[in-house]
Design a protein around this motif. Structure first.
Motif, mmCIF file in Angstrom:
data_model
loop_
_atom_site.group_PDB
_atom_site.id
_atom_site.type_symbol
_atom_site.label_atom_id
_atom_site.label_comp_id
_atom_site.label_asym_id
_atom_site.label_seq_id
_atom_site.Cartn_x
_atom_site.Cartn_y
_atom_site.Cartn_z
ATOM 1 N N UNK A 173 10.869 23.028 -20.778
ATOM 2 C CA UNK A 173 10.336 23.509 -21.922
ATOM 3 C C UNK A 173 10.216 24.035 -20.092
ATOM 4 N N UNK A 174 9.859 25.384 -20.067
ATOM 5 C CA UNK A 174 9.764 26.584 -19.145
ATOM 6 C C UNK A 174 8.483 26.197 -18.572
ATOM 7 N N UNK A 175 8.607 26.845 -17.600
ATOM 8 C CA UNK A 175 7.526 26.409 -16.263
ATOM 9 C C UNK A 175 7.625 27.286 -14.606
ATOM 10 N N UNK A 176 6.297 28.321 -14.255
ATOM 11 C CA UNK A 176 6.862 29.405 -13.389
ATOM 12 C C UNK A 176 6.226 28.644 -12.533
ATOM 13 N N UNK A 177 7.386 29.273 -11.320
ATOM 14 C CA UNK A 177 7.581 27.990 -10.165
ATOM 15 C C UNK A 177 7.420 29.957 -9.392
ATOM 16 N N UNK A 178 6.819 29.175 -7.603
ATOM 17 C CA UNK A 178 5.830 29.690 -7.099
ATOM 18 C C UNK A 178 7.548 30.013 -5.718
ATOM 19 N N UNK A 179 7.224 31.706 -5.419
ATOM 20 C CA UNK A 179 7.721 31.586 -4.696
ATOM 21 C C UNK A 179 7.676 32.587 -2.896
ATOM 22 N N UNK A 180 7.548 31.935 -2.368
ATOM 23 C CA UNK A 180 6.904 32.593 -0.807
ATOM 24 C C UNK A 180 8.109 34.097 -0.395
ATOM 25 N N UNK A 181 7.692 34.224 0.459
ATOM 26 C CA UNK A 181 8.007 35.111 1.570
ATOM 27 C C UNK A 181 7.004 35.557 2.426
ATOM 28 N N UNK A 182 7.178 36.680 3.435
ATOM 29 C CA UNK A 182 5.465 36.566 4.605
ATOM 30 C C UNK A 182 6.713 37.817 5.402
ATOM 31 N N UNK A 213 17.304 8.155 1.222
ATOM 32 C CA UNK A 213 16.741 7.427 0.597
ATOM 33 C C UNK A 213 16.829 8.179 -1.113
ATOM 34 N N UNK A 214 17.239 9.436 -1.239
ATOM 35 C CA UNK A 214 17.032 10.484 -2.711
ATOM 36 C C UNK A 214 18.481 10.112 -3.693
ATOM 37 N N UNK A 215 17.587 9.692 -4.773
ATOM 38 C CA UNK A 215 18.131 9.974 -6.166
ATOM 39 C C UNK A 215 17.968 11.344 -6.318
ATOM 40 N N UNK A 216 19.438 12.219 -6.400
ATOM 41 C CA UNK A 216 19.575 14.020 -6.498
ATOM 42 C C UNK A 216 19.371 13.734 -8.015
ATOM 43 N N UNK A 217 19.221 12.796 -9.109
ATOM 44 C CA UNK A 217 18.831 12.644 -10.474
ATOM 45 C C UNK A 217 17.692 12.190 -10.767
ATOM 46 N N UNK A 218 16.639 11.940 -9.726
ATOM 47 C CA UNK A 218 15.714 11.131 -10.028
ATOM 48 C C UNK A 218 14.640 12.302 -9.230
ATOM 49 N N UNK A 219 14.822 12.890 -8.788
ATOM 50 C CA UNK A 219 14.726 13.926 -7.686
ATOM 51 C C UNK A 219 13.451 14.984 -8.964
ATOM 52 N N UNK A 220 11.832 15.017 -8.834
ATOM 53 C CA UNK A 220 11.640 16.240 -10.040
ATOM 54 C C UNK A 220 12.009 17.766 -9.458
ATOM 55 N N UNK A 221 12.046 18.360 -10.082
ATOM 56 C CA UNK A 221 12.334 20.174 -10.052
ATOM 57 C C UNK A 221 12.182 19.866 -9.292
ATOM 58 N N UNK A 222 12.526 21.522 -8.103
ATOM 59 C CA UNK A 222 11.258 21.896 -7.234
ATOM 60 C C UNK A 222 9.824 23.021 -7.964
ATOM 61 N N UNK A 223 9.168 22.483 -8.011
ATOM 62 C CA UNK A 223 8.066 23.944 -8.212
ATOM 63 C C UNK A 223 8.108 25.259 -7.079
ATOM 64 N N UNK A 224 7.889 25.277 -6.037
ATOM 65 C CA UNK A 224 7.449 26.036 -5.194
ATOM 66 C C UNK A 224 9.332 26.018 -3.749
ATOM 67 N N UNK A 225 9.163 27.674 -3.988
ATOM 68 C CA UNK A 225 10.496 28.268 -3.208
ATOM 69 C C UNK A 225 10.034 29.173 -2.169
ATOM 70 N N UNK A 226 11.007 29.519 -0.744
ATOM 71 C CA UNK A 226 11.023 30.119 -0.096
ATOM 72 C C UNK A 226 11.850 31.107 0.399
ATOM 73 N N UNK A 272 2.029 22.996 -12.550
ATOM 74 C CA UNK A 272 2.110 21.415 -13.628
ATOM 75 C C UNK A 272 3.716 21.414 -13.905
ATOM 76 N N UNK A 273 4.210 20.656 -13.917
ATOM 77 C CA UNK A 273 5.746 20.600 -14.788
ATOM 78 C C UNK A 273 5.614 19.796 -16.525
#
Length: 469
Positions: free
Chosen positions: A130-139, A210-223, A119-120
Motif C-alpha cells: 500500500x502507498x503511504x506518505x513519506x517525509x522529505x526534509x531540507x533546510x 549486521x543488516x539484511x537489506x531484505x528485512x530492513x523496513x522501508x524508509x519513512x524520512x528522506x533528506x 505509519x507503515x
C-alpha cells in the motif's frame, strides 16, 4: 660400409653398460660406517627430522578497554538538522550556524510521535504494498528580528509530506538576477538527491554487515543531501558557488500557491526606446523616450500625443512613436501567450500518481525550539506558504516603544501648529478633488497640483526668511 659402422657402434655401447652398472651399485653398509667415523660422527646417526611448519594465525583486534568504550558511548549523536542541505545559503554561513546552539527538538519530537510520524501499513501476501506518505526534509536560512531590533540569520527546516519526492529539479533564481537568467536544472546538476535519513547516520555504515537489506523496513524520512559522502566546497569556482547560493527546490503544484492558475497577463507596460532626431546643427542624434502605457485602458493616439509634447518632438514623429509602442506591446503579448502555453504543457505532463501526490501534499515549517522571535508561513517562490509553523517561542515581533519626545515650548509650538493646519488644508483639497478625477489624466493633474503646492511652500519660506532676520 654402413653396416660395419653400425656394428662397431653396438659393440661400444655393450662395453660401456657394465661400467654404468658398477657406478649405480650402492656402497655397502660397512663403507658408510667408515665414512662417518672419518667425519667424526657416530656410526648409527640419523638425519634430523624437518621442523614442523608454523601455522599462521590472523591477528585479532584488541578489544577496547572499558574506559574507552564508555567514552565512545558518551559522545552525543549528530543532530538531524546538521545533516541537511541548506538551499540558497552560502557554505560559510552553514558552518557558522552549526557552531551555534540552535536546537530543533521540536522537529525530532514531531518525527517520533507528531505531525511527521509515518505509519507503515502491513503488507499482505499476494497483494501490492500500500502507498503511504513519506517525509522529505531540507533546510534554509532567514534573516529575522529577535526580541530586539537586531536581525539574525536563523536556520529553518522545511518538511514536505507526500507520496512521491516533492521535487526532482532545482531552480536557480534570485532578485539580483534578471528573469531571463532564471533556470531549472535536475538535482544531479548539484550532485544532490533525496536520501533516506538512516543512510546519513554513522552507526548505520559501521554496522552495515549486521543488516539484511531484505528485512530492513522501508524508509519513512528522506533528506536532501549530497550524493558524495565527502563533498568539498573549497574546490568550486565563484560561478559554481553562486549557483549553489541561489538554488531552491523547484516544484510545480497546480493544487496550491500561485500555480493554481495560469500566469496573469499584466497590461500595464513601461515603454522605453530611442528615436533618431536631428540637432540644430543638422547632425544625427538619438533621444530616449519613456512612458507608461496600459493597452487595455489607455488610448494609443492620446498617449503618443502627450509623449510628443512631453519630449518636445515634432508631430511628424507620431508614426515612429506609435510603431515603437505597438512593437513592445506585441512582444509582451507573445511572451504572455508562451507562458500560458508552457503552463498548459506542464499540467498535461503530470501523471496520475504525481497529481495524487501533489494534491495530498502537506508542508510544515520548523523554526528552532529556542527561537522566540518573528515567524512566517512563507517558504520560497516555488513552495509558497506552509500549512503549519512550529516554533519554540511566541510568533510575534517584540520591539520596544520609542522614548516620548520632550514637550514643546510656546514659541516652538506656534510654527508647528501652522504647518499642521497647512497639511490639513492640502488633505482636504485632495479629498474633495479625488471623486472628480480618474484614469491617467487624473494622475497627471495630481502631479501638477503637487508641483504647484511645492512652489507655494518655497515662496512662503523665502518670505519668512527676512522676517526671521
Amino acid at each position: 660400409a654402413s653396416n660395419r659402422f653400425k656394428m662397431e657402434k653396438i659393440e661400444k655401447e655393450q662395453q660401456e653398460e657394465p661400467k654404468k652398472e658398477e657406478k649405480e651399485i650402492e656402497k655397502p653398509e660397512e663403507e658408510k660406517k667408515e665414512t662417518r667415523k672419518r667425519r667424526g660422527r657416530p656410526a648409527s646417526e640419523e638425519k634430523p627430522a624437518p621442523a614442523p611448519r608454523e601455522r599462521r594465525v590472523r591477528a585479532r583486534k584488541e578489544e577496547p578497554k572499558e574506559e574507552e568504550a564508555e567514552e565512545e558511548e558518551e559522545k552525543p549523536a549528530t543532530p538531524l538538522w546538521h545533516r541537511l542541505f541548506f538551499v540558497g545559503t552560502e557554505f560559510s554561513e552553514v558552518k557558522a550556524l552549526i557552531a551555534t546552539g540552535w536546537n530543533f527538538a521540536n522537529l525530532e519530537r514531531e518525527i517520533e510521535g507528531g505531525a511527521l510520524k509515518v505509519t507503515i501499513p502491513p503488507r499482505e501476501k499476494g497483494k501490492k504494498a500500500q502507498k503511504f506518505p513519506r517525509v522529505h526534509l531540507f533546510a534554509q536560512t532567514e534573516g529575522l528580528s529577535g526580541d530586539g531590533a537586531n536581525v539574525q540569520v536563523v536556520p529553518v527546516v522545511v518538511a514536505v509530506v507526500s507520496l512521491l519526492p516533492p521535487s526532482e529539479n532545482m531552480g536557480i533564481a534570485s532578485i539580483q538576477m534578471e528573469a531571463s537568467e532564471h533556470r531549472i536544472v535536475p538535482l544531479r546538476y548539484f550532485q544532490l538527491s533525496w536520501m533516506p535519513t538512516q543512510f546519513l547516520e554513522e552507526d548505520f555504515w559501521k554496522n552495515i554487515g549486521d543488516h539484511d537489506p531484505a528485512r530492513l523496513p522501508p524508509p519513512t524520512t528522506y533528506t536532501l543531501a549530497f550524493e558524495q559522502r565527502h563533498f568539498s566546497a573549497d574546490k568550486l569556482d565563484d560561478t559554481r558557488r553562486n549557483e549553489y547560493n541561489f538554488s531552491l527546490p523547484y516544484v510545480f503544484n497546480p493544487f496550491r500557491g500561485d500555480d493554481r492558475k495560469p500566469p496573469k497577463e499584466d497590461s500595464l507596460l513601461v515603454i522605453s526606446g530611442a528615436l533618431k532626431v536631428k540637432t540644430a546643427s543638422g547632425e544625427d542624434a538619438e533621444t530616449a523616450v519613456t512612458c507608461e502605457f496600459d493597452y487595455k485602458e489607455d488610448d494609443i493616439e492620446e498617449t503618443v500625443k502627450s509623449l510628443l509634447e512631453q519630449e518636445g518632438l515634432d508631430a511628424s514623429r507620431a508614426a515612429d512613436v506609435k510603431a515603437m509602442i505597438e512593437e513592445q506591446v506585441n512582444k509582451h503579448k507573445a511572451e504572455a501567450a508562451a507562458a500560458r502555453e508552457a503552463y498548459q504543457k506542464r499540467l498535461e505532463a503530470l501523471t496520475e500518481a504525481q497529481k495524487e501526490s501533489l494534491q495530498s501534499m502537506k508542508v510544515f515549517k520548523f523554526y528552532p525550539a529556542n527561537w522566540n522571535g518573528f515567524t512566517t508561513l512563507y517558504i520560497n517562490r516555488y513552495f509558497g506558504s506552509a500549512d503549519q509553523v512550529f516554533a519554540g517561542g511566541a510568533p510575534s515581533l517584540v520591539i520596544p516603544p520609542p522614548a516620548p519626545a520632550p514637550a514643546a515650548t510656546a514659541t516652538e509650538a506656534a510654527p508647528a501648529k501652522a504647518e499642521e493646519e497647512k497639511k490639513e488644508k492640502k488633505a482636504a483639497k485632495k479629498a474633495a478633488a479625488a471623486p472628480k478625477k480618474g484614469g491617467r489624466k487624473a494622475k497627471k493633474e495630481e502631479s501638477e497640483e503637487e508641483e504647484e503646492e511645492e512652489e507655494e511652500e518655497e515662496e512662503e519660506e523665502e518670505e519668512e526668511k527676512p522676517k526671521a532676520k
